[in-house]
Design a protein around this motif. Structure first.
Motif, PDB file in Angstrom:
ATOM      1  N   GLY A  46      18.828 -45.276 -41.681  1.00  0.00           N
ATOM      2  CA  GLY A  46      18.917 -43.815 -41.761  1.00  0.00           C
ATOM      3  C   GLY A  46      17.668 -43.205 -42.404  1.00  0.00           C
ATOM      4  O   GLY A  46      17.756 -42.192 -43.102  1.00  0.00           O
ATOM      5  N   GLY A  47      16.519 -43.858 -42.205  1.00  0.00           N
ATOM      6  CA  GLY A  47      15.265 -43.320 -42.725  1.00  0.00           C
ATOM      7  C   GLY A  47      15.064 -43.540 -44.222  1.00  0.00           C
ATOM      8  O   GLY A  47      14.119 -43.008 -44.803  1.00  0.00           O
ATOM      9  N   GLN A  48      15.949 -44.324 -44.836  1.00  0.00           N
ATOM     10  CA  GLN A  48      15.907 -44.509 -46.286  1.00  0.00           C
ATOM     11  C   GLN A  48      16.089 -45.986 -46.617  1.00  0.00           C
ATOM     12  O   GLN A  48      16.470 -46.772 -45.746  1.00  0.00           O
TER      13      GLN A  48
ATOM     14  N   HIS B  75      10.741 -51.861 -41.400  1.00  0.00           N
ATOM     15  CA  HIS B  75      11.340 -50.746 -40.661  1.00  0.00           C
ATOM     16  C   HIS B  75      10.987 -50.846 -39.189  1.00  0.00           C
ATOM     17  O   HIS B  75       9.985 -51.473 -38.819  1.00  0.00           O
ATOM     18  N   GLY B  76      11.785 -50.183 -38.362  1.00  0.00           N
ATOM     19  CA  GLY B  76      11.484 -50.117 -36.935  1.00  0.00           C
ATOM     20  C   GLY B  76      10.397 -49.101 -36.643  1.00  0.00           C
ATOM     21  O   GLY B  76       9.629 -49.231 -35.686  1.00  0.00           O
ATOM     22  N   ALA B  77      10.299 -48.069 -37.447  1.00  0.00           N
ATOM     23  CA  ALA B  77       9.348 -46.969 -37.239  1.00  0.00           C
ATOM     24  C   ALA B  77       7.914 -47.433 -37.452  1.00  0.00           C
ATOM     25  O   ALA B  77       7.668 -48.457 -38.099  1.00  0.00           O
ATOM     26  N   ALA B  78       6.960 -46.645 -36.932  1.00  0.00           N
ATOM     27  CA  ALA B  78       5.533 -46.981 -37.073  1.00  0.00           C
ATOM     28  C   ALA B  78       5.113 -46.890 -38.537  1.00  0.00           C
ATOM     29  O   ALA B  78       5.494 -45.951 -39.252  1.00  0.00           O
ATOM     30  N   THR B  79       4.308 -47.852 -38.937  1.00  0.00           N
ATOM     31  CA  THR B  79       3.985 -48.002 -40.368  1.00  0.00           C
ATOM     32  C   THR B  79       3.320 -46.767 -40.974  1.00  0.00           C
ATOM     33  O   THR B  79       3.646 -46.383 -42.090  1.00  0.00           O
ATOM     34  N   GLU B  80       2.390 -46.150 -40.262  1.00  0.00           N
ATOM     35  CA  GLU B  80       1.668 -45.020 -40.855  1.00  0.00           C
ATOM     36  C   GLU B  80       2.374 -43.680 -40.651  1.00  0.00           C
ATOM     37  O   GLU B  80       1.805 -42.636 -40.962  1.00  0.00           O
ATOM     38  N   SER B  81       3.598 -43.690 -40.146  1.00  0.00           N
ATOM     39  CA  SER B  81       4.270 -42.420 -39.835  1.00  0.00           C
ATOM     40  C   SER B  81       4.735 -41.694 -41.101  1.00  0.00           C
ATOM     41  O   SER B  81       4.998 -42.312 -42.137  1.00  0.00           O
ATOM     42  N   ASP B  82       4.857 -40.370 -40.991  1.00  0.00           N
ATOM     43  CA  ASP B  82       5.393 -39.575 -42.103  1.00  0.00           C
ATOM     44  C   ASP B  82       6.821 -39.998 -42.402  1.00  0.00           C
ATOM     45  O   ASP B  82       7.268 -39.963 -43.542  1.00  0.00           O
ATOM     46  N   TYR B  83       7.520 -40.394 -41.353  1.00  0.00           N
ATOM     47  CA  TYR B  83       8.908 -40.853 -41.482  1.00  0.00           C
ATOM     48  C   TYR B  83       8.994 -42.017 -42.470  1.00  0.00           C
ATOM     49  O   TYR B  83       9.845 -42.036 -43.366  1.00  0.00           O
ATOM     50  N   VAL B  84       8.101 -42.978 -42.318  1.00  0.00           N
ATOM     51  CA  VAL B  84       8.095 -44.144 -43.219  1.00  0.00           C
ATOM     52  C   VAL B  84       7.685 -43.722 -44.628  1.00  0.00           C
ATOM     53  O   VAL B  84       8.262 -44.180 -45.614  1.00  0.00           O
ATOM     54  N   LYS B  85       6.715 -42.807 -44.703  1.00  0.00           N
ATOM     55  CA  LYS B  85       6.278 -42.329 -46.034  1.00  0.00           C
ATOM     56  C   LYS B  85       7.440 -41.669 -46.765  1.00  0.00           C
ATOM     57  O   LYS B  85       7.620 -41.850 -47.971  1.00  0.00           O
ATOM     58  N   MET B  86       8.255 -40.915 -46.009  1.00  0.00           N
ATOM     59  CA  MET B  86       9.398 -40.249 -46.646  1.00  0.00           C
ATOM     60  C   MET B  86      10.396 -41.253 -47.205  1.00  0.00           C
ATOM     61  O   MET B  86      10.949 -41.076 -48.286  1.00  0.00           O
TER      62      MET B  86
END
Ligand SMILES: Cc1cc2nc3c(=O)[nH]c(=O)nc-3n(C[C@H](O)[C@H](O)[C@H](O)COP(=O)(O)O)c2cc1C
Length: 174
Positions: free
Chosen positions: A54-56, A80-91
């Motif tokens: 859930g992004g966390q 994570h499944g998301a791209a490493t440099e994404s804002d999503y991962v930073k959040m």
């Protein structure tokens, strides 16, 4: 100096990272899944790894991170499944930092981790689809030797690993 590696891992990706981190630490060290982990207050260094849900940080890791407020040296890593440099991962990583509150965070690291096929299918059928799904193809085969190398490098930059790195370390992790 007492060191503890704690990890949460449903599918083994984060465990793989945790085992690499553990192998790089020298001296008094322990490794434990988050469900059995001792209280962090008895350790000088805590290296904690979570997977994104859930992004966390996954719920068990969130609970443990809350207990890490007084840790003198905390290193946080994740997959994570998301791209490493994404804002999503930073959040998601910012959320982990927030949960750790006043802990002294000496470093962070994250990389993609392959997502099981059944989870990909379930995510594809959701409306709306989760934001990480579009990046999940690229997560196949991760964490790989390069990710393990980069984790090792981040631990070294954080001052947790003092032994010189062999020049062929990438091969060591493959
Ligand atoms: C139930 C479930 C939910 C997930 N949710 C997310 C998510 O919100 N964001 C993301 O980037 N990846 C998500 N993923 C992908 C995992 O975080 C990724 O595959 C991770 O490497 C799994 O680590 P593990 O093998 O240690 O359990 C999800 C995976 C599962 C199984």
């Amino acid at each position: 100096m007492k060191q503890l590696v704690v990890y949460s891992s449903q599918g083994g990706n984060t465990k793989k990272l945790a085992e690499t981190a553990f192998s790089r630490l020298s001296g008094d060290k322990d490794i434990s899944p988050v469900t059995d982990a001792p209280d962090p207050s008895g350790f000088d260094v805590v290296v904690i790894g979570f997977w994104y849900q859930g992004g966390q940080p996954d719920p068990a890791s969130q609970e443990y991170l809350k207990k890490c407020n007084n840790v003198g040296k905390l290193f946080i890593f994740a997959s994570h499944g998301a791209a490493t440099e994404s804002d999503y991962v930073k959040m998601g990583m910012n959320k982990a930092r927030e949960l750790a509150g006043t802990a002294n965070i000496v470093g962070t690291f994250s990389c993609q981790g392959e997502v099981p096929e059944n989870i990909l299918e379930a995510a594809a059928n959701k409306d709306p689809q989760p934001p990480w799904l579009k990046d999940a193809d690229a997560a196949k085969g991760h964490p790989d030797a390069n990710d393990l190398y980069n984790l090792s490098d981040a631990l070294e930059k954080a001052g947790l690993v003092d032994s010189p790195k062999p020049t062929d370390e990438k091969r060591m992790f493959s």
